[in-house]
Design an enzyme around this catalytic site. Structure first.
Site, PDB file in Angstrom:
ATOM      1  N   ASP A  36      73.835  -2.513  29.138  1.00  0.00           N
ATOM      2  CA  ASP A  36      74.283  -1.305  29.839  1.00  0.00           C
ATOM      3  C   ASP A  36      73.531  -1.171  31.160  1.00  0.00           C
ATOM      4  OD1 ASP A  36      75.802   1.421  28.459  1.00  0.00           O
ATOM      5  OD2 ASP A  36      74.750   1.705  30.372  1.00  0.00           O
ATOM      6  N   ASP A  62      74.795  -4.896  34.694  1.00  0.00           N
ATOM      7  CA  ASP A  62      75.793  -4.179  35.493  1.00  0.00           C
ATOM      8  C   ASP A  62      77.051  -5.044  35.473  1.00  0.00           C
ATOM      9  OD1 ASP A  62      77.438  -3.085  37.391  1.00  0.00           O
ATOM     10  OD2 ASP A  62      75.974  -3.134  39.030  1.00  0.00           O
ATOM     11  N   VAL A  63      78.093  -4.568  34.829  1.00  0.00           N
ATOM     12  CA  VAL A  63      79.284  -5.417  34.645  1.00  0.00           C
ATOM     13  C   VAL A  63      80.020  -5.701  35.957  1.00  0.00           C
ATOM     14  CG1 VAL A  63      79.661  -4.792  32.219  1.00  0.00           C
ATOM     15  CG2 VAL A  63      80.849  -3.502  34.032  1.00  0.00           C
ATOM     16  N   TYR A 156      92.270   4.960  36.482  1.00  0.00           N
ATOM     17  CA  TYR A 156      91.869   4.689  35.091  1.00  0.00           C
ATOM     18  C   TYR A 156      93.065   4.167  34.286  1.00  0.00           C
ATOM     19  CZ  TYR A 156      89.616   5.799  30.538  1.00  0.00           C
ATOM     20  OH  TYR A 156      89.076   5.757  29.267  1.00  0.00           O
ATOM     21  N   LYS A 160      93.115   0.575  32.540  1.00  0.00           N
ATOM     22  CA  LYS A 160      93.201   0.470  31.078  1.00  0.00           C
ATOM     23  C   LYS A 160      94.469  -0.269  30.629  1.00  0.00           C
ATOM     24  CE  LYS A 160      89.264   2.269  29.886  1.00  0.00           C
ATOM     25  NZ  LYS A 160      88.263   1.435  29.201  1.00  0.00           N
ATOM     26  N   THR A 191      82.319  12.121  23.475  1.00  0.00           N
ATOM     27  CA  THR A 191      81.241  11.308  24.065  1.00  0.00           C
ATOM     28  C   THR A 191      80.867  11.886  25.432  1.00  0.00           C
ATOM     29  OG1 THR A 191      82.575   9.806  25.411  1.00  0.00           O
ATOM     30  CG2 THR A 191      82.340   9.210  23.082  1.00  0.00           C
TER      31      THR A 191
HETATM   32  N1  LIG Z   1      85.621   9.169  25.107  1.00  0.00           N
HETATM   33  C1  LIG Z   1      86.920   9.089  25.179  1.00  0.00           C
HETATM   34  O1  LIG Z   1      87.634  10.093  25.074  1.00  0.00           O
HETATM   35  C2  LIG Z   1      87.596   7.749  25.371  1.00  0.00           C
HETATM   36  C3  LIG Z   1      88.972   7.665  25.126  1.00  0.00           C
HETATM   37  C4  LIG Z   1      89.613   6.451  25.283  1.00  0.00           C
HETATM   38  C5  LIG Z   1      88.887   5.341  25.686  1.00  0.00           C
HETATM   39  N2  LIG Z   1      87.550   5.455  25.934  1.00  0.00           N
HETATM   40  C6  LIG Z   1      86.860   4.258  26.381  1.00  0.00           C
HETATM   41  O2  LIG Z   1      85.788   4.001  25.487  1.00  0.00           O
HETATM   42  C7  LIG Z   1      84.770   3.289  26.167  1.00  0.00           C
HETATM   43  C8  LIG Z   1      83.428   3.961  25.938  1.00  0.00           C
HETATM   44  O3  LIG Z   1      83.486   5.236  26.554  1.00  0.00           O
HETATM   45  P1  LIG Z   1      82.616   6.466  26.048  1.00  0.00           P
HETATM   46  O4  LIG Z   1      83.541   7.569  25.805  1.00  0.00           O
HETATM   47  O5  LIG Z   1      81.705   6.037  24.987  1.00  0.00           O
HETATM   48  O6  LIG Z   1      81.842   6.839  27.395  1.00  0.00           O
HETATM   49  P2  LIG Z   1      80.317   6.739  27.800  1.00  0.00           P
HETATM   50  O7  LIG Z   1      80.253   7.250  29.201  1.00  0.00           O
HETATM   51  O8  LIG Z   1      79.467   7.394  26.771  1.00  0.00           O
HETATM   52  O9  LIG Z   1      80.023   5.175  27.754  1.00  0.00           O
HETATM   53  C9  LIG Z   1      80.282   4.317  28.828  1.00  0.00           C
HETATM   54  C10 LIG Z   1      79.067   3.438  29.013  1.00  0.00           C
HETATM   55  O10 LIG Z   1      79.348   2.476  30.035  1.00  0.00           O
HETATM   56  C11 LIG Z   1      78.167   2.311  30.799  1.00  0.00           C
HETATM   57  N3  LIG Z   1      78.497   1.763  32.117  1.00  0.00           N
HETATM   58  C12 LIG Z   1      79.129   2.395  33.149  1.00  0.00           C
HETATM   59  N4  LIG Z   1      79.177   1.578  34.215  1.00  0.00           N
HETATM   60  C13 LIG Z   1      78.593   0.407  33.845  1.00  0.00           C
HETATM   61  C14 LIG Z   1      78.346  -0.818  34.506  1.00  0.00           C
HETATM   62  N5  LIG Z   1      78.703  -1.010  35.789  1.00  0.00           N
HETATM   63  N6  LIG Z   1      77.734  -1.808  33.838  1.00  0.00           N
HETATM   64  C15 LIG Z   1      77.343  -1.630  32.532  1.00  0.00           C
HETATM   65  N7  LIG Z   1      77.531  -0.475  31.871  1.00  0.00           N
HETATM   66  C16 LIG Z   1      78.169   0.523  32.516  1.00  0.00           C
HETATM   67  C17 LIG Z   1      77.576   3.711  30.870  1.00  0.00           C
HETATM   68  O11 LIG Z   1      76.211   3.688  31.264  1.00  0.00           O
HETATM   69  C18 LIG Z   1      77.808   4.216  29.459  1.00  0.00           C
HETATM   70  O12 LIG Z   1      76.711   3.910  28.630  1.00  0.00           O
HETATM   71  C19 LIG Z   1      85.214   3.229  27.635  1.00  0.00           C
HETATM   72  O13 LIG Z   1      85.836   1.992  27.886  1.00  0.00           O
HETATM   73  C20 LIG Z   1      86.205   4.363  27.729  1.00  0.00           C
HETATM   74  O14 LIG Z   1      87.130   4.173  28.776  1.00  0.00           O
HETATM   75  C21 LIG Z   1      86.884   6.627  25.778  1.00  0.00           C
END
Ligand SMILES: NC(=O)c1ccc[n+]([C@@H]2O[C@H](COP(=O)([O-])OP(=O)(O)OC[C@H]3O[C@@H](n4cnc5c(N)ncnc54)[C@H](O)[C@@H]3O)[C@@H](O)[C@H]2O)c1
Length: 249
Positions: A36, A62-63, A156, A160, A191
């Site tokens: 992360d 960093d992705v 987004y 996605k 989250t």
């Molecule tokens: N929470 C929701 O409602 C929801 C719904 C559908 C899909 N998602 C997807 O689920 C996944 C996880 O999301 P989440 O809800 O846990 O959010 P979150 O913000 O808690 O987690 C995202 C993580 O990605 C990390 N990140 C961001 N940019 C980065 C980078 N450049 N390099 C490495 N790490 C990086 C952040 O530091 C964070 O820890 C995501 O792909 C999100 O799009 C979430």
């Protein structure tokens, strides 16, 4: 123990869904790497999961940076000797999203695509190279916004949908090489990514979900576990939707 003796590389696993995946995979016997960009949250996750007596290492990745992704996976290769599972959760979104397509500036579009799609591509590429001949399972996290259109967040939604396509393409490229690639589609989940969304909008979202509540991170993580375990050994190029019925409407 579904993942006994396996190693797992999880992007975006410092918080939210990825954090739940990290703990679940470690409880199931995996040697987990939390990759992360958020060092503070990543180290906290490492400390908390280690305190349970489980195997976890935080790696700052960093992705959006190819060298960072490559080096993170090289570390897994040199320490664990092999990579069996990967879950790509890292993503960003626009907060307070009332962004219609005509209002989105190109810089915002590029920033979201660079993490959510280009960053996921880099992760998948180096995970495949690390899995090599030994094979493995890759889970790419998309969203309901990757299956149907949703309003006010075109960058987004585009990213996605791209995740779904990229996962299918990679699945076909490696279906006969022992590497499975699938998409996990969470519904709206409790989250930190929801932090900027006002309560009135959250309430509105809940009324649109057939089960009338948001998902818990563990409910999504359970899907990632199944896709990474041998129980899904014939599943590739597929999509697992966990969304309380949202996209069935
Ligand atoms: N929470 C929701 O409602 C929801 C719904 C559908 C899909 N998602 C997807 O689920 C996944 C996880 O999301 P989440 O809800 O846990 O959010 P979150 O913000 O808690 O987690 C995202 C993580 O990605 C990390 N990140 C961001 N940019 C980065 C980078 N450049 N390099 C490495 N790490 C990086 C952040 O530091 C964070 O820890 C995501 O792909 C999100 O799009 C979430």
């Amino acid at each position: 123990m579904e993942l006994e003796g396996k190693s797992a590389f999880l992007t975006g696993a410092a918080t939210g869904i990825g954090r739940a995946v990290a703990e679940l995979f470690a409880r199931e016997g995996a040697n987990v790497y939390v990759a992360d960009i958020n060092e503070e949250a990543g180290k906290l996750a490492e400390t908390e999961i280690r305190a349970l007596g489980l195997s976890v290492t935080f790696v700052r990745v960093d992705v959006t940076d190819e060298a960072s992704v490559r080096d993170g996976l090289a570390q897994v290769g040199s320490e664990a000797g092999r990579l069996d599972c990967a879950v790509n959760c890292a993503a960003v979104t626009v907060q307070g999203a009332r962004n219609r397509t005509g209002d989105v500036d190109v810089q915002t579009f590029d920033e979201i695509l660079s993490v959510d799609l280009r960053g996921l591509f880099l992760s998948v590429k180096y995970e495949i190279l690390q899995m090599g001949e030994t094979g493995g399972s890759i889970v790419n996290v998309s969203s309901g916004s990757g299956v149907v259109g949703t309003r006010w967040n075109p960058s987004y939604v585009a990213a996605k949908h791209g995740v779904v396509g990229l996962s299918k393409a990679a699945a076909l490229d490696y279906a006969d090489k022992g590497i499975r690639v699938n998409t996990l589609v969470p519904g709206v989940t409790e989250t930190p990514i929801l932090a900027g969304i006002p309560k009135s909008v959250r309430d509105e979202i809940e009324t649109q979900i057939p089960m009338r509540r948001l998902a818990r991170p563990l409910e999504i993580a359970n899907g990632a576990l199944w896709l990474c375990s041998d129980r899904s050994s014939y599943v590739t190029g597929s999509m697992l939707i966990i969304d309380g019925g949202f996209t069935a409407q």
